[in-house]
Design a protein around this motif. Structure first.
Motif, mmCIF file in Angstrom:
data_model
loop_
_atom_site.group_PDB
_atom_site.id
_atom_site.type_symbol
_atom_site.label_atom_id
_atom_site.label_comp_id
_atom_site.label_asym_id
_atom_site.label_seq_id
_atom_site.Cartn_x
_atom_site.Cartn_y
_atom_site.Cartn_z
ATOM 1 N N PRO A 11 0.635 -1.235 -0.392
ATOM 2 C CA PRO A 11 -0.549 0.278 0.148
ATOM 3 C C PRO A 11 0.847 1.402 0.191
ATOM 4 O O PRO A 11 0.349 2.613 -1.175
ATOM 5 N N ASP A 12 2.181 1.675 0.871
ATOM 6 C CA ASP A 12 3.178 2.303 0.805
ATOM 7 C C ASP A 12 3.688 2.889 -0.447
ATOM 8 O O ASP A 12 3.320 3.922 -1.151
ATOM 9 N N MET A 16 3.034 5.620 -2.881
ATOM 10 C CA MET A 16 4.062 7.166 -3.190
ATOM 11 C C MET A 16 3.905 6.967 -5.563
ATOM 12 O O MET A 16 4.568 7.781 -5.726
ATOM 13 N N LEU A 17 2.746 6.103 -5.565
ATOM 14 C CA LEU A 17 2.930 6.478 -7.197
ATOM 15 C C LEU A 17 2.045 7.326 -6.984
ATOM 16 O O LEU A 17 1.781 8.347 -8.381
ATOM 17 N N GLN A 18 1.235 7.679 -6.394
ATOM 18 C CA GLN A 18 0.218 8.444 -6.275
ATOM 19 C C GLN A 18 0.277 9.629 -6.177
ATOM 20 O O GLN A 18 0.205 10.841 -7.361
ATOM 21 N N PHE A 19 1.540 9.631 -5.468
ATOM 22 C CA PHE A 19 1.974 11.331 -4.715
ATOM 23 C C PHE A 19 2.913 11.506 -6.922
ATOM 24 O O PHE A 19 2.907 12.130 -6.473
ATOM 25 N N ALA A 21 2.780 11.148 -9.208
ATOM 26 C CA ALA A 21 1.237 11.148 -10.129
ATOM 27 C C ALA A 21 0.754 13.104 -9.444
ATOM 28 O O ALA A 21 -0.202 13.334 -10.283
ATOM 29 N N GLY A 22 1.158 13.648 -8.676
ATOM 30 C CA GLY A 22 0.808 14.312 -8.030
ATOM 31 C C GLY A 22 -0.189 14.607 -7.478
ATOM 32 O O GLY A 22 -1.146 15.746 -7.414
ATOM 33 N N ASP A 23 -0.625 13.005 -6.290
ATOM 34 C CA ASP A 23 -1.938 13.108 -4.962
ATOM 35 C C ASP A 23 -0.693 13.959 -4.279
ATOM 36 O O ASP A 23 -0.492 13.013 -3.212
ATOM 37 N N LEU A 24 -1.379 15.033 -3.594
ATOM 38 C CA LEU A 24 -0.501 15.272 -2.373
ATOM 39 C C LEU A 24 -0.890 15.008 -1.168
ATOM 40 O O LEU A 24 -0.161 14.615 -0.429
ATOM 41 N N GLY A 25 -2.115 14.714 -1.383
ATOM 42 C CA GLY A 25 -2.781 13.735 -0.042
ATOM 43 C C GLY A 25 -1.798 12.676 0.233
ATOM 44 O O GLY A 25 -1.723 11.713 1.482
ATOM 45 N N ALA A 26 -2.033 11.778 -0.737
ATOM 46 C CA ALA A 26 -0.318 10.383 -0.732
ATOM 47 C C ALA A 26 0.117 10.443 0.100
ATOM 48 O O ALA A 26 0.904 9.734 0.815
ATOM 49 N N PHE A 27 1.191 11.820 -0.309
ATOM 50 C CA PHE A 27 2.501 11.781 0.420
ATOM 51 C C PHE A 27 1.828 12.608 1.922
ATOM 52 O O PHE A 27 3.214 12.172 3.337
ATOM 53 N N GLU A 28 0.695 13.253 2.356
ATOM 54 C CA GLU A 28 0.589 13.406 3.787
ATOM 55 C C GLU A 28 0.492 12.095 4.560
ATOM 56 O O GLU A 28 0.794 12.124 5.754
ATOM 57 N N GLN A 29 -0.311 11.310 3.652
ATOM 58 C CA GLN A 29 -0.130 9.347 4.443
ATOM 59 C C GLN A 29 0.385 8.912 4.748
ATOM 60 O O GLN A 29 1.079 8.418 5.933
ATOM 61 N N ALA A 67 10.996 11.445 -5.667
ATOM 62 C CA ALA A 67 9.370 11.309 -5.758
ATOM 63 C C ALA A 67 9.895 10.978 -7.740
ATOM 64 O O ALA A 67 8.954 10.085 -8.721
ATOM 65 N N PRO A 68 10.068 12.139 -8.869
ATOM 66 C CA PRO A 68 10.229 12.397 -9.826
ATOM 67 C C PRO A 68 10.869 10.573 -10.326
ATOM 68 O O PRO A 68 9.982 10.205 -11.825
ATOM 69 N N THR A 69 11.503 10.686 -9.847
ATOM 70 C CA THR A 69 12.132 8.738 -9.714
ATOM 71 C C THR A 69 12.252 7.934 -9.669
ATOM 72 O O THR A 69 12.583 6.650 -9.497
ATOM 73 N N TYR A 70 10.838 7.965 -8.782
ATOM 74 C CA TYR A 70 10.878 6.825 -7.808
ATOM 75 C C TYR A 70 10.138 5.930 -8.583
ATOM 76 O O TYR A 70 8.909 5.881 -9.449
#
Length: 202
Positions: A11-12, A16-19, A21-29, A67-70
């Motif tokens: 799940p993590d 990270m893939l969601q983040f 892609a631009g989802d800031l909420g995913a990073f907060e989680q 994140a961009p290279t994850y």
């Protein structure tokens, strides 16, 4: 990435893939899930809560920057602790580090992963036993700081972050056999370093 591959992700890693892609909420989680653990990890290197919290911020800044290279080719926690290990080792290698580092004889208080002391009556533990436990814990924190870097990293990741030998090997980019050897030697060294302290406490 195919839907099949995504289903296999932890799940993590998915967050990270969601983040990425631009989802800031995913990073907060991710921050909410791992911040305490990362602070605790850093604390075992620097034994200073304020510095550990600063290092945790730096670690998550690096997560953000990477994140961009994850790529989700490993568990997120493995990737995260590889970053955390590099940051913590860089900190303790700084020339100024020893000058500002607390003495091994100074009690460390307020460890971020420490639980509040349980009431003596409720826990059924005598006050002198509690004092003994705390003294042993302080001695162990000091002894950890005297381990060679690789032994310290392997021991902390396995013992306190509960990573498997395979995961520790991935974080450290080495073999499981090497990790087992490092942890074995760390335990032997800690036993030797702690023996005088334990004898004084008995």
């Amino acid at each position: 990435m195919s839907d099949e591959s995504r289903e296999a992700l932890d799940p993590d890693a998915e967050l990270m893939l969601q983040f990425k892609a631009g989802d800031l909420g995913a990073f907060e989680q991710l921050f909410s899930r791992h911040a305490r653990s990362v602070v605790g990890f850093a604390f075992r290197f620097v034994r200073n809560r304020e510095v550990a919290e600063e290092l945790a911020q730096e670690i998550f800044l690096r997560v953000n920057d990477a994140a961009p290279t994850y790529h989700a080719d490993a568990k997120f926690s493995t990737w995260l602790f590889r970053i955390a290990t590099n940051v913590c080792l860089n900190e303790i290698r700084r020339p100024q580090y020893r000058a500002v580092h607390e003495s091994l004889d100074t009690p460390s208080v307020g460890a971020p992963d420490a639980k509040p002391p349980e009431p003596v009556d409720a826990a059924g533990v005598a006050p002198d036993a509690l004092l003994h436990r705390r003294a042993v814990s302080r001695a162990l924190r000091g002894a950890l700081g005297m381990l060679p870097e690789k032994q310290r990293v392997a021991f902390i990741l396995n013992k306190y972050q509960e990573l498997s030998y395979a995961e520790v090997a991935e974080v450290m980019r080495t073999s499981e056999k090497a990790v087992k050897s490092l942890i074995h030697r760390a335990k032997e060294t800690l036993a030797e370093l702690l023996r005088p302290s334990l004898q004084e406490l008995l």
